[in-house]
Design an enzyme around this catalytic site. Sequence first.
Site, mmCIF file in Angstrom:
data_model
loop_
_atom_site.group_PDB
_atom_site.id
_atom_site.type_symbol
_atom_site.label_atom_id
_atom_site.label_comp_id
_atom_site.label_asym_id
_atom_site.label_seq_id
_atom_site.Cartn_x
_atom_site.Cartn_y
_atom_site.Cartn_z
ATOM 1 N N ASP A 9 0.879 -1.158 0.000
ATOM 2 C CA ASP A 9 0.000 0.000 0.000
ATOM 3 C C ASP A 9 0.928 1.222 0.000
ATOM 4 O O ASP A 9 2.112 1.107 0.323
ATOM 5 C CB ASP A 9 -0.874 -0.048 1.262
ATOM 6 C CG ASP A 9 -1.688 1.208 1.443
ATOM 7 O OD1 ASP A 9 -2.372 1.602 0.485
ATOM 8 O OD2 ASP A 9 -1.625 1.802 2.531
ATOM 9 N N ASP A 11 -0.160 5.041 0.842
ATOM 10 C CA ASP A 11 -0.440 6.054 1.865
ATOM 11 C C ASP A 11 -0.362 5.440 3.256
ATOM 12 O O ASP A 11 -1.156 4.562 3.595
ATOM 13 C CB ASP A 11 -1.842 6.640 1.650
ATOM 14 C CG ASP A 11 -1.981 7.333 0.300
ATOM 15 O OD1 ASP A 11 -1.024 7.990 -0.115
ATOM 16 O OD2 ASP A 11 -3.052 7.217 -0.325
ATOM 17 N N GLY A 46 -7.297 3.960 3.490
ATOM 18 C CA GLY A 46 -7.516 2.937 2.459
ATOM 19 C C GLY A 46 -8.845 3.053 1.739
ATOM 20 O O GLY A 46 -9.093 2.331 0.776
ATOM 21 N N ARG A 49 -11.947 7.854 -2.571
ATOM 22 C CA ARG A 49 -12.314 9.259 -2.418
ATOM 23 C C ARG A 49 -13.812 9.466 -2.169
ATOM 24 O O ARG A 49 -14.207 10.144 -1.239
ATOM 25 C CB ARG A 49 -11.889 9.994 -3.695
ATOM 26 C CG ARG A 49 -11.697 11.464 -3.519
ATOM 27 C CD ARG A 49 -11.253 12.094 -4.818
ATOM 28 N NE ARG A 49 -9.962 11.583 -5.294
ATOM 29 C CZ ARG A 49 -9.424 11.914 -6.464
ATOM 30 N NH1 ARG A 49 -10.058 12.736 -7.280
ATOM 31 N NH2 ARG A 49 -8.251 11.424 -6.828
ATOM 32 N N SER A 114 -5.353 4.970 -4.320
ATOM 33 C CA SER A 114 -5.271 6.381 -4.729
ATOM 34 C C SER A 114 -5.098 6.548 -6.231
ATOM 35 O O SER A 114 -4.282 5.877 -6.863
ATOM 36 C CB SER A 114 -4.100 7.052 -4.016
ATOM 37 O OG SER A 114 -3.932 8.358 -4.520
ATOM 38 N N LYS A 115 -5.841 7.527 -6.776
ATOM 39 C CA LYS A 115 -5.673 7.881 -8.192
ATOM 40 C C LYS A 115 -4.458 8.782 -8.371
ATOM 41 O O LYS A 115 -4.072 9.095 -9.485
ATOM 42 C CB LYS A 115 -6.938 8.573 -8.695
ATOM 43 C CG LYS A 115 -8.116 7.614 -8.733
ATOM 44 C CD LYS A 115 -9.360 8.208 -9.336
ATOM 45 C CE LYS A 115 -10.374 7.070 -9.524
ATOM 46 N NZ LYS A 115 -11.744 7.511 -9.622
ATOM 47 N N ASN A 116 -3.875 9.220 -7.270
ATOM 48 C CA ASN A 116 -2.675 10.053 -7.326
ATOM 49 C C ASN A 116 -1.397 9.244 -7.070
ATOM 50 O O ASN A 116 -0.317 9.816 -6.934
ATOM 51 C CB ASN A 116 -2.766 11.159 -6.264
ATOM 52 C CG ASN A 116 -3.946 12.101 -6.502
ATOM 53 O OD1 ASN A 116 -4.009 12.756 -7.541
ATOM 54 N ND2 ASN A 116 -4.881 12.151 -5.571
ATOM 55 N N ASP A 168 -1.486 -0.435 6.124
ATOM 56 C CA ASP A 168 -1.689 0.274 7.393
ATOM 57 C C ASP A 168 -3.180 0.437 7.704
ATOM 58 O O ASP A 168 -3.523 1.051 8.715
ATOM 59 C CB ASP A 168 -1.055 1.670 7.341
ATOM 60 C CG ASP A 168 -1.819 2.594 6.408
ATOM 61 O OD1 ASP A 168 -2.163 2.149 5.294
ATOM 62 O OD2 ASP A 168 -2.092 3.740 6.790
#
Length: 215
Positions: A9, A11, A46, A49, A114-116, A168
Amino acid sequence: MNIKGFIFDLDGVLTDTAEYHYRGWKRLADELGIPFTRQENEALRGIPRRESLLTLLKGHPATEEQLQEWMARKNNYYLEFIREISPADVLPGARELLEEIRAAGLKAALGSASKNAREVIERLGIAPLLDAVSDGNSVERQKPAPDLFLHAADQLGLPPWQCVVVEDAAAGIEAALAGGFWTLGLGPRERVGRAHLVLPSLETVRLQQLLSAFG
Ligand code: BG6
Ligand code: MG
């Protein structure tokens, strides 16, 4: 040796963008006059959005147009934060573990909702250490569905039982368990206690230790 790959993962595992997601949502919540605490944010780790926004709204009415505008607004705040990210923001131990995995001839993938995610790994300078990237654009059903990690394992050409997912978030551990993966949870037991192995962070972890734990 059974383990052939690791799926990370992003973030909160490879870098602390979990804090930036929190600050983005907090700013939006303040603007909308909706109470939102750091503790409430823990449940959003996790979570994609749109679902994060719906949770934050706590039933506050909204049109589809407003939802779109608020998601875009939060994302713009988030993009402002991540513009500052550099290789110094890789969390302690993460780069070393990725390098050990590469040196041992094992595989590493990203499995982030995430799309980022691509922009973040480029800024962190760890893209060359990843053999595959699965992100918020890769699958329809997000965590806690196993689809994202299955997509990552498929890109690595490995079955789930030969991969360790490093997470996480409670939703991420559930996703990995549902997919039949080995799981390493990072953080408090209240959050990741369902993982096969729980550690506070990657700071002191060595590849050999993980291979013995899951082997
Ligand atoms: C996850 C984060 O990695 O990505 C969540 O833990 C976030 O907090 C989700 O909501 C989606 O991210 P993004 O960048 O597509 O809004
Ligand atoms: Mg995370």
